[in-house]
Write a protein that holds these residues in place. Structure first.
Motif, PDB file in Angstrom:
ATOM      1  N   GLU A 238       0.835  -1.212   0.000  1.00  6.42           N
ATOM      2  CA  GLU A 238       0.000   0.000   0.000  1.00  6.42           C
ATOM      3  C   GLU A 238       0.868   1.260   0.000  1.00  6.42           C
ATOM      4  O   GLU A 238       1.797   1.396   0.788  1.00  6.42           O
ATOM      5  CB  GLU A 238      -0.904  -0.010   1.240  1.00  6.42           C
ATOM      6  CG  GLU A 238      -1.838   1.159   1.333  1.00  6.42           C
ATOM      7  CD  GLU A 238      -2.740   1.318   0.127  1.00  6.42           C
ATOM      8  OE1 GLU A 238      -2.746   2.416  -0.462  1.00  6.42           O
ATOM      9  OE2 GLU A 238      -3.465   0.359  -0.210  1.00  6.42           O
ATOM     10  N   ALA A 239       0.538   2.198  -0.883  1.00  5.93           N
ATOM     11  CA  ALA A 239       1.273   3.466  -0.983  1.00  5.93           C
ATOM     12  C   ALA A 239       0.744   4.525  -0.015  1.00  5.93           C
ATOM     13  O   ALA A 239       1.511   5.353   0.477  1.00  5.93           O
ATOM     14  CB  ALA A 239       1.207   3.995  -2.413  1.00  5.93           C
ATOM     15  N   ASP A 240      -0.546   4.501   0.270  1.00 10.33           N
ATOM     16  CA  ASP A 240      -1.155   5.474   1.179  1.00 10.33           C
ATOM     17  C   ASP A 240      -0.776   5.106   2.617  1.00 10.33           C
ATOM     18  O   ASP A 240      -1.146   4.032   3.097  1.00 10.33           O
ATOM     19  CB  ASP A 240      -2.680   5.443   1.005  1.00 10.33           C
ATOM     20  CG  ASP A 240      -3.412   6.401   1.918  1.00 10.33           C
ATOM     21  OD1 ASP A 240      -2.915   6.704   3.026  1.00 10.33           O
ATOM     22  OD2 ASP A 240      -4.506   6.847   1.544  1.00 10.33           O
ATOM     23  N   PRO A 241      -0.047   5.990   3.331  1.00 15.67           N
ATOM     24  CA  PRO A 241       0.420   5.652   4.681  1.00 15.67           C
ATOM     25  C   PRO A 241      -0.708   5.294   5.657  1.00 15.67           C
ATOM     26  O   PRO A 241      -0.568   4.353   6.443  1.00 15.67           O
ATOM     27  CB  PRO A 241       1.159   6.905   5.146  1.00 15.67           C
ATOM     28  CG  PRO A 241       1.510   7.631   3.897  1.00 15.67           C
ATOM     29  CD  PRO A 241       0.450   7.296   2.902  1.00 15.67           C
ATOM     30  N   GLN A 242      -1.813   6.011   5.617  1.00 11.86           N
ATOM     31  CA  GLN A 242      -2.904   5.717   6.554  1.00 11.86           C
ATOM     32  C   GLN A 242      -3.532   4.360   6.253  1.00 11.86           C
ATOM     33  O   GLN A 242      -3.808   3.579   7.161  1.00 11.86           O
ATOM     34  CB  GLN A 242      -3.975   6.817   6.509  1.00 11.86           C
ATOM     35  CG  GLN A 242      -5.081   6.611   7.544  1.00 11.86           C
ATOM     36  CD  GLN A 242      -4.550   6.582   8.973  1.00 11.86           C
ATOM     37  OE1 GLN A 242      -3.852   7.503   9.403  1.00 11.86           O
ATOM     38  NE2 GLN A 242      -4.849   5.526   9.712  1.00 11.86           N
ATOM     39  N   ARG A 243      -3.746   4.081   4.992  1.00 15.32           N
ATOM     40  CA  ARG A 243      -4.301   2.776   4.603  1.00 15.32           C
ATOM     41  C   ARG A 243      -3.324   1.657   4.969  1.00 15.32           C
ATOM     42  O   ARG A 243      -3.727   0.595   5.419  1.00 15.32           O
ATOM     43  CB  ARG A 243      -4.598   2.775   3.099  1.00 15.32           C
ATOM     44  CG  ARG A 243      -5.113   1.469   2.579  1.00 15.32           C
ATOM     45  CD  ARG A 243      -6.580   1.511   2.251  1.00 15.32           C
ATOM     46  NE  ARG A 243      -6.975   0.279   1.589  1.00 15.32           N
ATOM     47  CZ  ARG A 243      -7.679  -0.682   2.177  1.00 15.32           C
ATOM     48  NH1 ARG A 243      -8.106  -0.528   3.401  1.00 15.32           N
ATOM     49  NH2 ARG A 243      -7.978  -1.776   1.523  1.00 15.32           N
TER      50      ARG A 243
END
Length: 108
Positions: free
Chosen positions: A79-84
């Motif tokens: 996953e690239a999105d830190p929160q996800r």
């Protein structure tokens, strides 16, 4: 690699994709999809809750949970999105805790 998979005795003529996006390309994959569909994993809010839930799993459910946990862990790494990524990693950790609380082959 796909060619060798398709030539397998276990291969099926058509790929099956379930509502969650899981793909089956073999008879053993179809069995896994059935196991996944029958195991409803709650959204854990604590490690204790995960362990309590996991302690009631039978060996087949535990194996299914660990298969799903590995998939969630792999998704977190990709996953690239830190929160996800953090959300997926947390979910994976809770699933791992539940799996560790489950009896292994009928024994704790």
């Amino acid at each position: 690699m796909i060619t060798s998979i398709l030539r397998s005795k276990d291969a099926i003529a058509s790929w099956l994709i379930d509502a969650a996006g899981n793909v089956a390309i073999s008879i053993s994959d179809l069995a896994l999809l059935k196991r996944i569909q029958s195991l409803i994993i709650p959204a854990f809010v604590s490690t204790e809750e995960a362990m309590l839930w996991g302690s009631d799993l039978n060996p087949e459910q535990r194996a299914t949970l660990l298969d799903m946990q590995r998939s969630v862990s792999n998704a977190a790494r990709a996953e690239a999105d830190p929160q996800r990524m953090v959300n997926l990693a947390t979910q994976s950790q809770m699933m791992r805790e539940a799996g560790e609380a489950a009896p292994f082959d009928g024994h704790r």
